[in-house]
Design an enzyme around this catalytic site. Structure first.
Site, PDB file in Angstrom:
ATOM      1  N   MET A 130      45.072  22.885  74.875  1.00  0.00           N
ATOM      2  CA  MET A 130      44.655  21.705  75.646  1.00  0.00           C
ATOM      3  C   MET A 130      45.533  21.533  76.882  1.00  0.00           C
ATOM      4  O   MET A 130      45.903  20.407  77.245  1.00  0.00           O
ATOM      5  CB  MET A 130      44.735  20.438  74.770  1.00  0.00           C
TER       6      MET A 130
ATOM      7  N   ASP B   5      32.656  19.016  65.280  1.00  0.00           N
ATOM      8  CA  ASP B   5      33.313  18.754  66.558  1.00  0.00           C
ATOM      9  C   ASP B   5      32.729  19.627  67.664  1.00  0.00           C
ATOM     10  O   ASP B   5      31.977  20.559  67.418  1.00  0.00           O
ATOM     11  CB  ASP B   5      34.815  19.012  66.434  1.00  0.00           C
TER      12      ASP B   5
ATOM     13  N   LYS C  21      34.776  14.634  70.481  1.00  0.00           N
ATOM     14  CA  LYS C  21      36.186  14.936  70.678  1.00  0.00           C
ATOM     15  C   LYS C  21      36.389  15.675  71.977  1.00  0.00           C
ATOM     16  O   LYS C  21      36.571  16.873  72.017  1.00  0.00           O
ATOM     17  CB  LYS C  21      36.778  15.799  69.555  1.00  0.00           C
TER      18      LYS C  21
HETATM   19  C1  LIG Z   1      41.662  19.913  69.920  1.00  0.00           C
HETATM   20  S1  LIG Z   1      42.396  21.514  69.966  1.00  0.00           S
HETATM   21  C2  LIG Z   1      41.875  22.112  68.392  1.00  0.00           C
HETATM   22  C3  LIG Z   1      42.540  23.393  67.972  1.00  0.00           C
HETATM   23  C4  LIG Z   1      41.950  23.978  66.694  1.00  0.00           C
HETATM   24  N1  LIG Z   1      42.129  23.101  65.566  1.00  0.00           N
HETATM   25  C5  LIG Z   1      42.519  25.358  66.384  1.00  0.00           C
HETATM   26  O1  LIG Z   1      43.234  25.536  65.404  1.00  0.00           O
HETATM   27  O2  LIG Z   1      42.186  26.288  67.144  1.00  0.00           O
HETATM   28  C6  LIG Z   1      41.339  22.344  71.113  1.00  0.00           C
HETATM   29  C7  LIG Z   1      42.074  23.392  71.942  1.00  0.00           C
HETATM   30  O3  LIG Z   1      42.136  24.626  71.226  1.00  0.00           O
HETATM   31  C8  LIG Z   1      42.091  25.701  72.154  1.00  0.00           C
HETATM   32  N2  LIG Z   1      40.910  26.525  71.866  1.00  0.00           N
HETATM   33  C9  LIG Z   1      40.016  26.342  70.872  1.00  0.00           C
HETATM   34  N3  LIG Z   1      39.087  27.322  70.875  1.00  0.00           N
HETATM   35  C10 LIG Z   1      39.404  28.142  71.904  1.00  0.00           C
HETATM   36  C11 LIG Z   1      38.834  29.348  72.426  1.00  0.00           C
HETATM   37  N4  LIG Z   1      37.745  29.922  71.890  1.00  0.00           N
HETATM   38  N5  LIG Z   1      39.427  29.918  73.487  1.00  0.00           N
HETATM   39  C12 LIG Z   1      40.521  29.387  74.051  1.00  0.00           C
HETATM   40  N6  LIG Z   1      41.098  28.258  73.598  1.00  0.00           N
HETATM   41  C13 LIG Z   1      40.563  27.645  72.532  1.00  0.00           C
HETATM   42  C14 LIG Z   1      42.046  25.100  73.538  1.00  0.00           C
HETATM   43  O4  LIG Z   1      43.366  24.973  74.011  1.00  0.00           O
HETATM   44  C15 LIG Z   1      41.424  23.756  73.248  1.00  0.00           C
HETATM   45  O5  LIG Z   1      41.723  22.832  74.270  1.00  0.00           O
END
Ligand SMILES: C[S@@+](CC[C@H](N)C(=O)[O-])C[C@H]1O[C@@H](n2cnc3c(N)ncnc32)[C@H](O)[C@@H]1O
Length: 255
Positions: A170, A35, A57
């Site tokens: 998100m 992803d 995604k």
């Molecule tokens: C589709 S969701 C997936 C979440 C993922 N499965 C998890 O457990 O972190 C994606 C969201 O995770 C958050 N996110 C993921 N990585 C991040 C990072 N390094 N810093 C800040 N937010 C992050 C943001 O809110 C982003 O929009």
């Protein structure tokens, strides 16, 4: 011999936060389906000869439809290949890993879930914000600020009241609406709030404000970002200096 699908969480950003089991799986991979938020350094752990397939995604841009991803995983495994389905954070937190596992189970395809460090917990933590703390908050609620699903919008004020800490993933684009809902729902505008962008990466950035100031403070915030609302945000004042020092021992640095 039929193959196997490993549904692996890549961790929140810093490639070193991949689990040892995740690394083992990657090193065995014939095919990696990954992803958008997966760091290149994690992908580099797969054998050079492994096929790498980007599944995308972004909220409205899916190079591969979810059904096509399901079929791809199933077909590759049926051909005897070791398939790693690599997702940011934890695969079962807003990652549709549950849907993929359901599909594979229904098809009778062997798979394993390899949990990952979720950004929901790790990103606030890396910024010096503990989601629970004695006498401050005994629970936290994690919600998606945006989904493609037709589910009704979460009741943000009730979640915050019930849990004490509200974590929104998100949520950057929907932030004005989420803040409006919280204020309409009677949440104190002075409630501490933070936005952490690019958590655990070298360009991590943290904005600390109040609910009333959140939209203005986050005007130039970009995804990926985690939003935290609740009294625990205040603890960062005391915890942050240590977090910054630890980060300085070994990159990534940043606030
Ligand atoms: C589709 S969701 C997936 C979440 C993922 N499965 C998890 O457990 O972190 C994606 C969201 O995770 C958050 N996110 C993921 N990585 C991040 C990072 N390094 N810093 C800040 N937010 C992050 C943001 O809110 C982003 O929009």
């Amino acid at each position: 011999v039929s193959g196997k699908v490993y549904i692996v969480g890549a961790g929140p950003g810093d490639p070193r936060l991949l689990t040892i089991r995740g690394l083992e799986c990657l090193r065995l991979a014939d095919v990696v389906v990954y992803d958008r938020l997966v760091d290149g350094a994690v992908l580099d752990q797969a054998p050079r000869a492994a096929r790498r397939i980007f599944a995308g995604k972004e909220p409205e841009h899916h190079p591969l439809a979810q059904e096509a991803i399901h079929e791809l995983l199933a077909e590759e495994a049926a051909r005897g290949r070791t398939v790693v389905r690599l997702k940011g954070g934890d695969p079962f937190v807003f990652g549709r890993g549950g849907e993929e596992a359901e599909f594979l189970a229904a098809r009778g395809i062997d798979f394993e879930i390899v949990p990952g460090v979720s950004s929901a917990i790790a990103v606030p933590g890396a910024a010096g914000i503990p989601l629970t703390h004695r006498r401050v908050s005994r629970a936290f609620a994690v919600v998606a600020g945006h989904t493609c699903s037709p589910d009704p919008e979460p009741d943000y004020p009730s979640l915050l009241r019930g849990a004490g800490t509200l974590v929104v993933l998100m949520g950057v684009r929907s932030l004005p609406r989420i803040v409006a809902r919280l204020l309409e729902g009677g949440i104190d505008p002075a409630t501490p709030a933070a936005v952490v962008e690019n958590g655990t990466r070298p360009d991590q950035r943290t904005l600390v404000t109040t609910l009333a100031g959140l939209v203005a403070a986050a005007h130039d915030a970009r995804a990926p970002a985690v939003i935290v609302v609740g009294e625990v945000v205040r603890l960062r004042e005391r915890i942050r200096p240590l977090a910054a020092e630890l980060a300085a021992i070994d990159a990534p640095s940043g606030g």
